[in-house]
Design a protein around this motif. Structure first.
Motif, PDB file in Angstrom:
ATOM      1  N   TYR A  61       0.822  -1.220   0.000  1.00 28.34           N
ATOM      2  CA  TYR A  61       0.000   0.000   0.000  1.00 28.34           C
ATOM      3  C   TYR A  61       0.851   1.263   0.000  1.00 28.34           C
ATOM      4  O   TYR A  61       0.462   2.285  -0.579  1.00 28.34           O
ATOM      5  CB  TYR A  61      -0.965  -0.016   1.182  1.00 28.34           C
ATOM      6  N   ARG A  64       1.592   2.358  -3.447  1.00 35.13           N
ATOM      7  CA  ARG A  64       0.485   2.938  -4.198  1.00 35.13           C
ATOM      8  C   ARG A  64      -0.185   4.071  -3.408  1.00 35.13           C
ATOM      9  O   ARG A  64      -1.367   4.378  -3.598  1.00 35.13           O
ATOM     10  CB  ARG A  64      -0.525   1.876  -4.599  1.00 35.13           C
ATOM     11  N   GLN A  67      -3.746   3.951  -1.773  1.00 32.74           N
ATOM     12  CA  GLN A  67      -4.995   3.984  -2.520  1.00 32.74           C
ATOM     13  C   GLN A  67      -5.626   2.590  -2.521  1.00 32.74           C
ATOM     14  O   GLN A  67      -4.925   1.575  -2.627  1.00 32.74           O
ATOM     15  CB  GLN A  67      -4.751   4.428  -3.966  1.00 32.74           C
ATOM     16  N   LEU A  69      -7.437  -0.823  -3.732  1.00 36.77           N
ATOM     17  CA  LEU A  69      -7.294  -1.608  -4.943  1.00 36.77           C
ATOM     18  C   LEU A  69      -8.605  -2.275  -5.335  1.00 36.77           C
ATOM     19  O   LEU A  69      -9.010  -2.250  -6.491  1.00 36.77           O
ATOM     20  CB  LEU A  69      -6.214  -2.680  -4.748  1.00 36.77           C
ATOM     21  N   TRP A  70      -9.292  -2.860  -4.362  1.00 40.21           N
ATOM     22  CA  TRP A  70     -10.463  -3.676  -4.656  1.00 40.21           C
ATOM     23  C   TRP A  70     -11.776  -2.915  -4.551  1.00 40.21           C
ATOM     24  O   TRP A  70     -12.735  -3.222  -5.249  1.00 40.21           O
ATOM     25  CB  TRP A  70     -10.518  -4.880  -3.711  1.00 40.21           C
ATOM     26  N   SER A  72     -13.462   0.745  -4.838  1.00 41.99           N
ATOM     27  CA  SER A  72     -13.240   2.125  -5.277  1.00 41.99           C
ATOM     28  C   SER A  72     -14.516   2.941  -5.319  1.00 41.99           C
ATOM     29  O   SER A  72     -14.542   4.028  -5.862  1.00 41.99           O
ATOM     30  CB  SER A  72     -12.589   2.123  -6.669  1.00 41.99           C
ATOM     31  N   GLN A  79     -12.022  -6.505 -10.326  1.00 45.48           N
ATOM     32  CA  GLN A  79     -10.799  -6.974  -9.690  1.00 45.48           C
ATOM     33  C   GLN A  79     -11.104  -7.680  -8.367  1.00 45.48           C
ATOM     34  O   GLN A  79     -10.439  -8.658  -8.017  1.00 45.48           O
ATOM     35  CB  GLN A  79      -9.838  -5.805  -9.474  1.00 45.48           C
ATOM     36  N   GLU A 123     -11.129  -4.453   2.249  1.00 42.39           N
ATOM     37  CA  GLU A 123     -10.043  -4.099   1.320  1.00 42.39           C
ATOM     38  C   GLU A 123      -8.708  -4.686   1.785  1.00 42.39           C
ATOM     39  O   GLU A 123      -8.003  -5.370   1.031  1.00 42.39           O
ATOM     40  CB  GLU A 123      -9.938  -2.572   1.227  1.00 42.39           C
ATOM     41  N   THR A 127      -6.499  -8.068   0.301  1.00 45.80           N
ATOM     42  CA  THR A 127      -5.107  -7.964  -0.152  1.00 45.80           C
ATOM     43  C   THR A 127      -4.214  -8.932   0.620  1.00 45.80           C
ATOM     44  O   THR A 127      -3.361  -9.609   0.040  1.00 45.80           O
ATOM     45  CB  THR A 127      -4.589  -6.526   0.028  1.00 45.80           C
ATOM     46  N   GLN A 165       1.719  -5.831  -7.517  1.00 42.46           N
ATOM     47  CA  GLN A 165       1.810  -4.512  -8.158  1.00 42.46           C
ATOM     48  C   GLN A 165       2.025  -4.665  -9.662  1.00 42.46           C
ATOM     49  O   GLN A 165       1.379  -3.993 -10.469  1.00 42.46           O
ATOM     50  CB  GLN A 165       2.984  -3.718  -7.556  1.00 42.46           C
ATOM     51  N   ILE A 168      -1.150  -5.908 -11.460  1.00 50.93           N
ATOM     52  CA  ILE A 168      -2.178  -4.858 -11.553  1.00 50.93           C
ATOM     53  C   ILE A 168      -1.806  -3.859 -12.647  1.00 50.93           C
ATOM     54  O   ILE A 168      -2.627  -3.504 -13.504  1.00 50.93           O
ATOM     55  CB  ILE A 168      -2.330  -4.148 -10.197  1.00 50.93           C
ATOM     56  N   HIS A 169      -0.551  -3.409 -12.632  1.00 51.79           N
ATOM     57  CA  HIS A 169      -0.136  -2.397 -13.601  1.00 51.79           C
ATOM     58  C   HIS A 169      -0.163  -2.934 -15.024  1.00 51.79           C
ATOM     59  O   HIS A 169      -0.432  -2.198 -15.980  1.00 51.79           O
ATOM     60  CB  HIS A 169       1.280  -1.894 -13.261  1.00 51.79           C
TER      61      HIS A 169
END
Length: 543
Positions: A61, A64, A67, A69-70, A72, A79, A123, A127, A165, A168-169
């Motif tokens: 975290y 990022r 922010q 991830l799952w 929003s 996701q 969240e 993760t 990471q 995801i990217h």
């Protein structure tokens, strides 16, 4: 067995209830998750997590800016669906979904729209579960050395936070997660067999048990034959081998149809396919489906411990299966039977690199073998050392002249053995005509043997830890990467001179203990737990 089936049914019911909650369309999560709330909960350890998992979460975290991830705030979260499906897949990999909080995540999901604190916990816990399962699939759920103290093959490093990471990217989350477990045919077939067996266990009555009997040979009649036919019919339901599809009969005759089925069963369980129903075959027939499921799970774990890339050309020595396989470009090109260490001198699991071969080797006898194994033979027969080609030297003076065995009173010796034994090359030499050397802390190597008859035994635990080979010269051809043995090599072999031959390229070798294995023909084999390492590992895993 009834208690186990009830427990399994309850766990399965809970598992599928979780799946129902997870895979129904995710309801709108209208709450906005603040990055500062994620940072606060992680910094204050508001959610109880293990130390290693908490460290990975912090790194993930922080990279990022905390922010989410799952979650929003969108009405759909593809996701999150991928993540929850991945966590639910733990059962198919032989793992426990409750180790990854599947049920708790399902409950949090149902209430995630009621408060930002609950949504943030969902969240973070999602993760955490993804990172943990990713690590376990990549390098094993348990510490290899703690689970099996005889396993010395290093596990690969894996950075779960960096992996997630990157996935995801790259926009390849689902595909990346699916490729974490070993993609080898062997692992995937064990996985498929596990799913089939788990379904079968719920629907199959208790496994038929065969009573002990004298060894039964083709053409014999015996009261247990009808039971054996029923047990083979159960095996057909489990494994689908055509030889197991017998015509129902109450005949007590061990007929040709049953002989063919027994031979196929023996082959599947690592036994000699002689068609004789002896003690080892009956023991294999009496292994319940529940135990085979546990075998599949612990061996899938062992396969996760192994490096993903074993090398373009390598040797795989399965001590539990008594087999060596030479592999090139992911294809087996040579198989042979082997003899491994006795239970009290068990061959460990480790890896190394084959570097050279010794033709017509001397055998420098380890002190413990000289004292425990060879001294009693010399005490019984005063000519044994001479006729078997052993030279006797003072233990502390290797360069000294050999001592005449007839000059020593061997009966006076017991625990004290102040001599060093070396066996000359020749027909009696315990190492045969060739040995294969690789550096390792156990002083283990592969070698030929004059005792060829032992390869006909079912359970081949006769060595002092080293590996005896059924086809040493075929292995030499593979190790030299030649279509056949060079003329000079053959001439050196026949010369009776001790000659060292270096390989053109070092050859990786892995000695493993795998009791459930699948081959390139998609057949699954089960081998005896000769060293009780399955039992020990399963107790550690609490499976």
């Amino acid at each position: 067995m009834i208690r186990y089936q009830l427990k399994t049914s309850l766990l399965t019911l809970r598992y599928f209830c979780c799946l129902f909650l997870l895979f129904n369309p995710i309801h709108s999560i209208a709450l906005f998750i603040d990055s500062k709330e994620i940072e606060r909960q992680l910094s204050n350890s508001a959610i109880e997590l293990n130390k290693a998992g908490h460290s990975d979460l912090q790194r993930f975290y922080a990279a990022r800016n905390y922010q989410p991830l799952w979650l929003s705030g969108e009405s759909e979260s593809p996701q999150l669906k991928i993540a929850l499906a991945f966590i639910a897949s733990a059962e198919a990999e032989g793992l426990n979904s409750q180790d990854y909080q599947l049920q708790q995540l399902a409950q949090l999901l149902q209430h995630s729209d009621q408060s930002s604190s609950t949504a943030t916990e969902l969240e973070i816990r999602t993760t955490h579960a993804v990172l943990k399962l990713a690590t376990d699939l990549s390098r094993g759920r348990f510490s290899a050395t703690a689970t099996d103290p005889d396993w010395h093959i290093p596990r690969a490093d894996f950075d779960a936070a960096a992996f997630l990471q990157t996935a995801i990217h790259a926009g390849h989350l689902k595909d990346s997660l699916q490729k974490l477990s070993p993609q080898t045919l062997n692992y995937q077939l064990l996985k498929r067999t596990l799913a089939h067996y788990q379904i079968l266990l719920k629907n199959t009555p208790e496994w038929i048990r065969i009573p002990s009997s004298p060894s039964l040979r083709p053409g014999d009649t015996y009261p247990s034959i009808p039971l054996i036919r029923q047990r083979i019919a159960q095996a057909y339901t489990a494994d689908g081998l055509p030889e197991f599809n017998l015509i129902p009969s109450v005949s007590q005759l061990y007929d040709t149809e049953l002989v063919a089925a027994i031979k196929a069963f023996q082959a599947q369980h690592g036994l000699n396919t002689d068609g004789i129903i002896g003690k080892n075959t009956i023991n294999a027939l009496n292994i319940p489906l529940e135990w085979k499921i546990r075998q599949l799970r612990i061996n899938m774990e062992r396969l996760r411990w192994l490096p993903r890339n074993l090398g373009q050309r390598h040797l795989l020595v399965n001590t539990a299966g008594f087999y060596l396989t030479a592999i090139e470009n992911d294809e087996p090109v040579l198989n042979m039977r082997i003899i491994v260490g006795r239970d009290y001198r068990s061959t460990p699991s480790f890896n190394g690199t084959l570097s050279h071969m010794v033709l017509n080797p001397y055998w420098n006898v380890p002190a413990s073998i000289a004292r425990k194994d060879l001294l009693p033979k010399q005490q019984q027969d005063p000519t044994y050392f001479t006729t078997a080609g052993f030279k006797v030297y003072p233990a502390q003076e290797r360069g000294a002249q050999a001592i005449d065995p007839g000059m020593i009173d061997w009966h006076e010796l017991n625990k004290r053995f102040p001599y060093f034994l070396r066996q000359d090359p020749g027909s009696h030499n315990a190492l045969g005509k060739i040995k294969f050397m690789f550096s390792n802390p156990f002083s283990i190597y592969l070698h030929d043997t004059p005792s060829k008859s032992l390869f006909k035994k079912d359970i081949r635990t006769f060595s002092s830890g080293c590996i005896r080979l059924e086809k040493p010269f075929e292995l030499a051809t593979f190790a030299l990467n030649q279509p056949s043995l060079p003329e000079k090599f053959s001439a050196d072999l026949e010369s009776d001179k001790t000659i060292t031959t270096h390989l053109p390229k070092p050859l990786p070798i892995y000695l493993v203990y795998i009791t459930a294995w699948a081959d390139e023909h998609e057949k699954v084999y089960f081998y005896p737990d000769i060293y009780d390492r399955d039992l020990r590992a399963l107790r550690h895993a609490r499976w």
